[in-house]
Design an enzyme around this catalytic site. Sequence first.
Site, PDB file in Angstrom:
ATOM      1  N   SER A 115       3.435  24.541  32.246  1.00  0.00           N
ATOM      2  CA  SER A 115       4.785  25.074  32.072  1.00  0.00           C
ATOM      3  C   SER A 115       5.672  24.522  33.173  1.00  0.00           C
ATOM      4  CB  SER A 115       4.737  26.598  32.146  1.00  0.00           C
ATOM      5  OG  SER A 115       5.987  27.118  32.551  1.00  0.00           O
TER       6      SER A 115
ATOM      7  N   LYS B  83       0.441  28.463  34.367  1.00  0.00           N
ATOM      8  CA  LYS B  83       0.209  28.331  32.929  1.00  0.00           C
ATOM      9  C   LYS B  83      -0.597  27.086  32.550  1.00  0.00           C
ATOM     10  CE  LYS B  83       1.499  30.389  29.815  1.00  0.00           C
ATOM     11  NZ  LYS B  83       2.819  30.488  29.165  1.00  0.00           N
TER      12      LYS B  83
ATOM     13  N   GLU C 149      -1.534  24.367  18.998  1.00  0.00           N
ATOM     14  CA  GLU C 149      -0.295  24.926  18.444  1.00  0.00           C
ATOM     15  C   GLU C 149       0.433  23.894  17.578  1.00  0.00           C
ATOM     16  OE1 GLU C 149       2.072  27.246  21.460  1.00  0.00           O
ATOM     17  OE2 GLU C 149       0.304  26.801  22.647  1.00  0.00           O
TER      18      GLU C 149
ATOM     19  N   HIS D 289     -11.014  41.357  10.147  1.00  0.00           N
ATOM     20  CA  HIS D 289      -9.739  42.010  10.525  1.00  0.00           C
ATOM     21  C   HIS D 289      -9.415  41.787  12.003  1.00  0.00           C
ATOM     22  CE1 HIS D 289     -10.166  44.318   6.715  1.00  0.00           C
ATOM     23  NE2 HIS D 289     -11.438  44.338   7.067  1.00  0.00           N
TER      24      HIS D 289
END
Length: 439
Positions: free
Chosen positions: A275, A281, A288, A154
């Site tokens: 970024s 970043k 992804e 979980h």
Amino acid sequence: MKLWGGRFKKAENKLMEDFNSSLSFDKRLFYEDIEGSIAHVSMLAKCGILQENEKDTIIKGLNSILDDINEGKLKIEGDYEDIHSFIETNLILKIGQVGKKLHTARSRNDQVAVDMKLYAKKSTKNVIEAIENLQQVIKELGEKNKVIMPGYTHLQRAQPVTFKYHIMAYYYMLERDRKRLLNALEVMNESPLGCCALAGTTYNTDRNYTALKLGFNNPVDNFMDGVSDRDYIIEIISDFSIIMMHLSRLSEELILWSSSEFGFVKIDDEFATGSSIMPQKKNPDAAELVRGKTGRVYGNLMSILTTMKGIPLAYNKDMQEDKEPFFDALDTVLSCINIMTGMLSTLEVKGENTIKAVKKGFLNATEAADYLVNKGVAFRDAHKVIGEIVLYCEEKNKSIEDLSLEELKKFNSLFKEDVYEFINYENTLSRGIKKDIIG
Ligand code: ARG
């Protein structure tokens, strides 16, 4: 430039010609098309349907077309209907009239079926090889990182495992993927060449000969099934979809683990991006994209399943729609496996953080309950006692092992000094079948 036209009074509308053409994507089959044609003419000569010298001229012509394509002298383009028309027309241009005999006892229906099967076999083997490389990299990454980390259910810290054990779960998923592809290769290993349009031919051809020459186990049993079977494409894209599902789960973990909130891994600069506005970043774009491209492969599976569902026997032009989903799924799965291999071979595991996370999560609570069970308490009662201890610890901001024996005894008098040894995280992994985790 067409292979048909005798029964037509008018030329094809340009719109129709463009709509019908598959050359822009089936040009990938040029090698298999030539390979299939060489096997076919060899068979025709062996069966006495073509003269030996005719066969030799045709094979020489086909090989020279192959060389021209490979050397860039012949570009696969122009207003041809498909790769089969392209090769045949260029053969006739090269060797003249005798080239027109190549298509004796053959249809484009069995031709395209055999081309696609040969291509699917070759590319499935490439995917299997890529999977094996990734498995090797996973093994090496695990060997280097036997450090303890929280195992989750979980997405809540559950029980201690090691990084190696966690990452090796993906090794075994990929092992099933590999076996599924090997099985698909076996199931599809029957040649459709020689089925002709749908009902065979009046010539005494030898389908066994072409099947063996092209590396198949045997020819298909039924001509109509042979020309209209696209199961193997559906099966391989299904297998690709399962691979993508596995890679997507792994990507999700890498994305979570590389966040500051987890800090379990560092993705190498080579496989990350920045970024344009936020200078600090570092984004896990590779992971992804793998997660994102999974939807694309599932889409390809839906596309071919839907294309096939209402087609009557035998060949119908709908089947030309098998190619783009297949090629796209293949290219996508290969690039995703390769990028994952790159990402994992350069991944840094932050052992100091995984250990910290283990110590903060009451990950020895089950073992603390087992301790009481060993002293004769029923597991359900022990579970309740430890639950109360965890609640107490949360209020005091402590771990179970931080409590004094006196505090523990308030919950159950059976606690003794040896409890600390028993619930030590590393020690828990060396007892019972948990020993498998540290290997
Ligand atoms: N380009 C076609 C395909 O991919 C080749 C087969 C054409 N056969 C036909 N009867 N028109 O399916």
